[in-house]
Design a protein around this motif. Structure first.
Motif, mmCIF file in Angstrom:
data_model
loop_
_atom_site.group_PDB
_atom_site.id
_atom_site.type_symbol
_atom_site.label_atom_id
_atom_site.label_comp_id
_atom_site.label_asym_id
_atom_site.label_seq_id
_atom_site.Cartn_x
_atom_site.Cartn_y
_atom_site.Cartn_z
ATOM 1 N N SER A 1 0.510 -1.132 0.720
ATOM 2 C CA SER A 1 0.379 0.272 0.055
ATOM 3 C C SER A 1 0.737 1.101 0.349
ATOM 4 C CB SER A 1 -0.663 -0.301 1.045
ATOM 5 O OG SER A 1 -0.618 -0.027 2.212
ATOM 6 N N VAL A 2 0.421 2.435 -0.680
ATOM 7 C CA VAL A 2 1.283 3.308 -0.885
ATOM 8 C C VAL A 2 0.401 4.516 -0.553
ATOM 9 C CG1 VAL A 2 2.167 5.278 -2.597
ATOM 10 C CG2 VAL A 2 2.760 2.847 -2.720
ATOM 11 N N LEU B 1 5.032 4.132 2.194
ATOM 12 C CA LEU B 1 4.655 2.790 1.426
ATOM 13 C C LEU B 1 5.309 1.116 2.377
ATOM 14 C CD1 LEU B 1 4.876 0.587 -1.319
ATOM 15 C CD2 LEU B 1 7.532 0.417 -0.415
ATOM 16 N N PHE B 2 4.223 0.203 2.528
ATOM 17 C CA PHE B 2 3.937 -0.354 3.588
ATOM 18 C C PHE B 2 3.610 -1.886 2.374
ATOM 19 C CE2 PHE B 2 2.791 -3.293 6.853
ATOM 20 C CZ PHE B 2 2.313 -4.449 5.823
ATOM 21 N N TYR C 1 7.817 -1.562 6.582
ATOM 22 C CA TYR C 1 7.186 0.254 5.717
ATOM 23 C C TYR C 1 8.286 1.047 6.343
ATOM 24 C CZ TYR C 1 5.892 0.174 9.999
ATOM 25 O OH TYR C 1 5.543 0.752 12.363
ATOM 26 N N GLU C 2 8.393 2.187 5.547
ATOM 27 C CA GLU C 2 8.938 3.178 6.087
ATOM 28 C C GLU C 2 7.992 4.878 5.218
ATOM 29 O OE1 GLU C 2 12.981 3.282 6.645
ATOM 30 O OE2 GLU C 2 10.987 5.513 6.842
ATOM 31 N N TYR D 1 13.098 0.615 -4.046
ATOM 32 C CA TYR D 1 14.211 -0.066 -3.113
ATOM 33 C C TYR D 1 13.582 -0.509 -2.131
ATOM 34 C CZ TYR D 1 17.397 1.418 0.300
ATOM 35 O OH TYR D 1 18.434 0.952 1.208
ATOM 36 N N ILE D 2 12.663 0.203 -1.401
ATOM 37 C CA ILE D 2 12.889 -0.356 -0.290
ATOM 38 C C ILE D 2 11.467 -1.957 -1.099
ATOM 39 C CG2 ILE D 2 10.118 -0.492 1.726
ATOM 40 C CD1 ILE D 2 12.143 1.342 2.407
ATOM 41 N N ALA D 3 10.296 -1.997 -2.036
ATOM 42 C CA ALA D 3 10.128 -3.360 -1.739
ATOM 43 C C ALA D 3 11.136 -4.430 -2.494
ATOM 44 C CB ALA D 3 9.088 -3.061 -3.110
#
Lengths: 524, 481
Positions: free
Chosen positions: A181-182, A212-213, A225-226, A253-255
């Motif tokens: 989820s964004v 982002l989660f 999440y971040e 990047y996070i994903a």
């Protein structure tokens, strides 16, 4: 015709009304001090889940909070009232403020009356009930404008919806992603602060933030999440942010990093302390949880014991660690509201000019963030630590940009000199003891370090240690420095979620490295 | 505070206006008003304190609407502090501008039965004056003082806590035939007394309900002080795995932390229970339900914020996970008849919030009782610990894991040979364990359930004490406490 959104300029006529209202309050018998905050936020927000937009909004919010202190028979007590406001109320602001001041004033008087009764009834216990004086401050009148390159008003809701949805779809299509989820928000906010002492602060800010989660499904399921935001305009979405990435690259990047972690083996808790290197992002939680929170004077003075806890390094006015070594000589910690970050501001919510405060200097406990009342108790100058998450909330002492100071080592040197250890990269979740005496903080990625090289990635990794022991074990502090923005520091009743900046450089110390809690049960 | 009749009139008037707008397929109008009074108690003997921090309140009211347009888009709009025609128009225009195509959205909720009789509204709380609220807060502190004075406590004291009084109203009407309203009140008191020293002795008192007459604020203060005084000479324990009785506050924190059973969390795969429906996850003796209709429980409500009857959802039956909490949106998305839309609430910091569309929120989680008295639970553990109050209980290894960590803060004891031997030194134990692992090995359940709650958390938990086979404890803060 579209819906009417109230813009922050709408507060301009309110300035005069607010000042006049305070003039009236000053005439109330036994008035010691009063202030009012009025805030107005306008902006847009969009959210998407698994590539599908869920909601969008363009709107505004307005609220007001009034504090009144009375002094009678030598005893000072306070009362407060907060409420959200609508358009009509802005048009009748004088009436609203009159009512709110009246209510807060009556509460302060009732509080004072009961406090006096308690002091008389319980003579022994009543001795430590304070007069409640506020330390004097330089009374300021100032105006701050929002800082941005591209105004949040330049955004179109339709474009943000498309961008958010496209980004969520992109993330959802990455290999190994089970869900994401964004969300995006962008907007402007303005707060007017005025006091019966003559202070008047008109402070406007811009804010843009992405969130982002993500749930990754590799060999195990990993969630993460971040946030990525700043007090700035739409340029935040194009890379002008702490990650130095545009919105899409940040989410990718996070994903992808979380997918990588989901395929890594779970860490097993070490039996003994080991060498740990922590990156600035992980150190954001170290500076926040075991340095920043116990440096809030209200917590140290035991006013938060029931909810947020106390501070192990302050037991009483004559029994504390001020002037004593609480960390290694290499460690200094400060709060600096002048730094860029979510803790950036010039005046706090008492109108106090905000100053840089050194909490720990070369390992020695030095000073807390304070309010006017706690400054008076501790015999210090007010340093501007009071903030509320909205005008309708009571201000509390909050961190601003609270960080470990950079040292003299080079980051590469720290790694080169580390024969064996672990590297905590990125922050995940903290859990801290009631007096901040012990912590367990997990990281996004945990690496084994062997002869200066990163050799193995683990998931479910973190650090645990007694705080003083850990801070004293730090034997290397790098000269790199990074502030990471944390938008959800919780404190107070009702709970207030505050935006703060935390961080520091790379550091090296010793702790137990933790892993999964129930591997023997197959619950990894 | 806005009367319920005004909220009802506003939503009906709003609906009549909005449903006639061009392009509207369905519409739902919602209004709420909330008043939350908070009184924070703060006292210490060796640092100056105020006794009661500034008595405060948060007030809000407003209107919002969800509008489904003929092109399939759904929009949400709200207006603060207004219920008039201008607000209605603004709400619609915002919903129109904000409308997006959410392909998971099926339709607005349709009526589904009548709500239960409202037993959760107390005029005494609704009309509570500031003077009386402040009086009760000082009574609470005075209760602690009375207990301490009787026992001549000689240590430094730190006494903190709060009283909250909430009054919340809502009304909703929709083109699908929903027409509902609800009103509820809550009162809570909690106080923590710490007798400072090496080690500290700490006790907590809690009370809550929906009616003012049930709130015993002085007793709450007295209880917290008496518990602290009763700690005597605490012992510390070493790291290891211990059989344990989990006190009600400990059960509360654990459920808040890891019992994530909303369909929204399942959808986002942000729960340890994804893919585990119908599995035997816990001991057979464990039964947990969400129950919105428990008399005197703070989480009780008659009507959801989707206008549907609030009710009861079995979550764990004989140790098996049997359902999740749902809202109308998520129940339709999942399409599983086991899921019922009884938990679509619009939760704000003070009550029911017009500012948001419905999410999924628990009301009262009820853990069913067993057959053991509190003393029998201790005997069942035989050698281990009683965990009263835990602190900062967080899912440190991610939301998809049942792992949690916490520290034992107070009201805890060492059990030896089936009896309480001594208090457990506060703040010297960290528990890093796994929710599913712990509740797979329940030794016994108490026969008396009581209401408990935690700072800033929902839902309310109604639970007995629970004896478990093992919790993993790490000794911390050696040399400090």
């Amino acid at each position: 015709m579209g819906a009417k959104i109230i813009r922050i300029e709408a507060l301009e006529p309110a300035k005069d009304t607010v000042s006049k209202a305070l003039e009236q309050v000053k005439r109330r018998p036994h008035l010691y001090y009063a202030d009012v905050r009025l805030d107005l936020g306008e902006g847009m927000g969009v959210s998407a889940l698994q590539g599908n937009v869920k909601g969008a909004t363009e709107d505004n919010e307005m609220s007001c909070g009034v504090r009144v202190y009375v002094k009678k028979e030598g005893v000072i007590s306070a009362g407060f009232m907060g409420r959200s406001l609508g358009t009509l109320e802005l048009e009748n602001l004088d009436k609203v403020l009159r009512e709110m001041h009246g209510t807060a004033y009556q509460r302060a008087l009732a509080n004072q009356r009961h406090k006096r009764m308690l002091m008389k009834k319980y003579k022994f216990f009543g001795k430590s009930l304070t007069a409640g004086a506020l330390a004097p401050i330089k009374v300021c009148r100032d105006t701050m404008k929002p800082k941005f390159q591209t105004s949040p008003r330049d955004a179109s809701l339709e474009a943000l919806v498309k961008r958010t949805e496209d980004c969520s779809r992109m993330v959802q299509n990455l290999p190994g992603i089970a869900s994401n989820s964004v969300s995006l928000v962008t907007g402007l906010g303005r707060q007017l602060f005025a006091s019966t002492e003559g202070a008047f602060i008109d402070d406007s800010t811009a804010l843009t933030q992405a969130f982002l989660f993500v749930t990754a499904k590799g060999k195990a399921i990993e969630t993460f999440y971040e946030w990525n935001g700043a007090y700035a305009g739409l340029e935040v979405l194009e890379g002008e942010n702490g990650f130095r990435m545009n919105f899409e690259d940040f989410c990718k990047y996070i994903a992808e990093g979380t997918v990588e972690v989901s395929n890594a083996p779970a860490m097993k808790t070490t039996e003994k302390e080991v060498t740990v290197i922590c990156d600035p992002h992980f150190n954001a939680l170290i500076s926040h949880e075991i340095c920043g929170h116990p440096s809030e004077a209200d917590r140290a003075l035991k006013r938060e014991a029931a909810w947020a806890g106390r501070a192990w390094w302050f037991r009483g006015m004559d029994d504390n660690e001020f002037g004593k070594q609480v960390a290694s000589e290499q460690v200094s910690v400060f709060s600096d509201p002048a730094l860029e970050g979510y803790g950036n501001y010039e005046y706090d919510d008492e109108g106090t000019p905000a100053k840089k405060v050194h909490h720990i200097k070369d390992g020695v406990l030095n000073e807390f963030l304070n309010s006017r009342e706690t400054a008076a108790i501790l015999g210090r100058e007010p340093n501007g630590g009071m903030r509320a998450a909205g005008a309708l909330q009571v201000p509390l002492i909050r961190m601003n940009n609270t960080c470990i100071a950079p040292g003299e080592w080079k980051k590469d040197e720290i790694f080169k000199e580390t024969r064996e250890g672990y590297y905590a990269f990125g922050q995940k979740t903290p859990s801290i003891g009631e007096t901040r005496q012990n912590f367990k903080i997990t990281c996004w990625k945990l690496y084994k370090v062997e002869n200066g090289e990163l050799t193995q990635l683990y998931r479910a990794g973190g650090l645990t240690a007694d705080s003083a022991r850990y801070l004293k074990s730090i034997d290397a502090v790098a000269d790199d420095f990074h502030v990471h923005n944390i938008p959800n520091c919780g404190k107070g009743t009702p709970m207030q979620s505050m935006m703060v900046g935390n961080g520091g450089p790379h550091t090296r110390g010793r702790a137990i490295v933790t892993g999964s809690h129930a591997p023997e049960a197959g619950l990894v | 505070m806005k009367p319920l009749n005004e909220l009802k009139a506003a939503v009906e008037q709003g609906l009549r206006w909005i449903e006639k707008r061009r392009g509207v397929r369905e519409a739902e109008v919602y209004a709420s008003a909330n008043n939350l009074a908070v009184l924070r108690i703060c006292y210490a003997t060796n640092v100056p304190s105020n006794g009661l921090e500034e008595p405060k309140s948060l007030d809000d009211f407003g209107l919002s609407a969800r509008v489904v347009f003929k092109d399939g888009k759904v929009g949400f709009g709200k207006e603060d502090s207004a219920l008039d025609q201008r607000a209605i128009k603004n709400v619609f225009l915002k919903a129109e501008r904000n409308a997006v195509l959410d392909t998971d959205f099926k339709s607005l909720p349709a009526p589904a039965g009548k709500p239960a009789k409202n037993l959760f509204m107390d005029q005494a709380i609704a009309k509570l004056s500031d003077e009386k609220a402040i009086d009760k807060a000082y009574d609470c502190l005075g209760g602690a003082f009375d207990a301490l004075a009787r026992k001549k406590a000689e240590r430094n004291l730190n006494i903190t806590g709060e009283l909250n009084f909430l009054h919340a109203r809502m009304a909703i009407a929709s083109t699908t035939g929903i027409k509902a309203s609800d009103e509820s009140t809550q009162a809570l008191a909690t106080l923590t007394t710490i007798l400072e020293g090496t080690p500290d002795l700490a006790g907590v008192g809690c009370d809550s309900g929906t009616h003012l007459k049930d709130l015993q604020s002085a007793k709450t203060g007295q209880t917290s002080a008496e518990k602290a005084l009763a700690m005597g000479k605490p012992l510390s324990i070493e790291s290891g795995e211990y059989r344990a009785v989990l006190g009600r506050l400990a059960v509360t924190d654990l459920l808040h932390s890891r019992f994530e059973v909303g369909l929204n969390a399942i959808d986002e795969q942000a729960s340890p229970f994804v893919g585990k429906l119908d599995q035997q996850l816990f001991s057979e003796c464990l039964n947990i339900r969400d129950d919105a209709l428990v008399p005197k429980a703070m989480g009780s409500k008659c009507v959801t914020d989707e206008g549907l009857p609030a009710g009861r959802t079995e979550l764990v039956k004989d140790g098996r996970l049997v359902s999740f909490l749902g809202s109308d949106y998520y129940c339709k998305k999942f399409g599983d008849p086991r899921f019922r839309p009884r938990n679509g609430f619009r939760s704000g910091s003070g009550g029911r919030s017009y500012e948001t569309d419905p999410g999924i929120h628990g009301t009262n989680f009820v853990v069913e009782t067993g057959s053991l008295s509190d003393e029998e639970l201790i005997k069942e553990v035989k050698n281990g610990i009683y965990i009263g109050r835990i602190w900062y209980t967080y899912p440190v290894n991610g939301l998809a894991s049942s792992d949690f960590t916490t520290t034992i803060r107070g009201d805890s004891y060492v059990i030896e040979n089936g009896e309480i031997k001594a208090a457990l030194t506060p703040n010297t134990c960290r528990v890093s364990d796994n929710f599913e692992r712990i509740f797979r090995s329940v030794l016994g359940l108490g026969k008396k359930k009581e209401v408990a709650f935690a700072w800033g958390q929902e839902p309310v938990i109604i639970t007995p004490e629970i004896a478990v086979q093992g919790v993993k404890v790490e000794r911390i803060a050696k040399g400090l406490y």
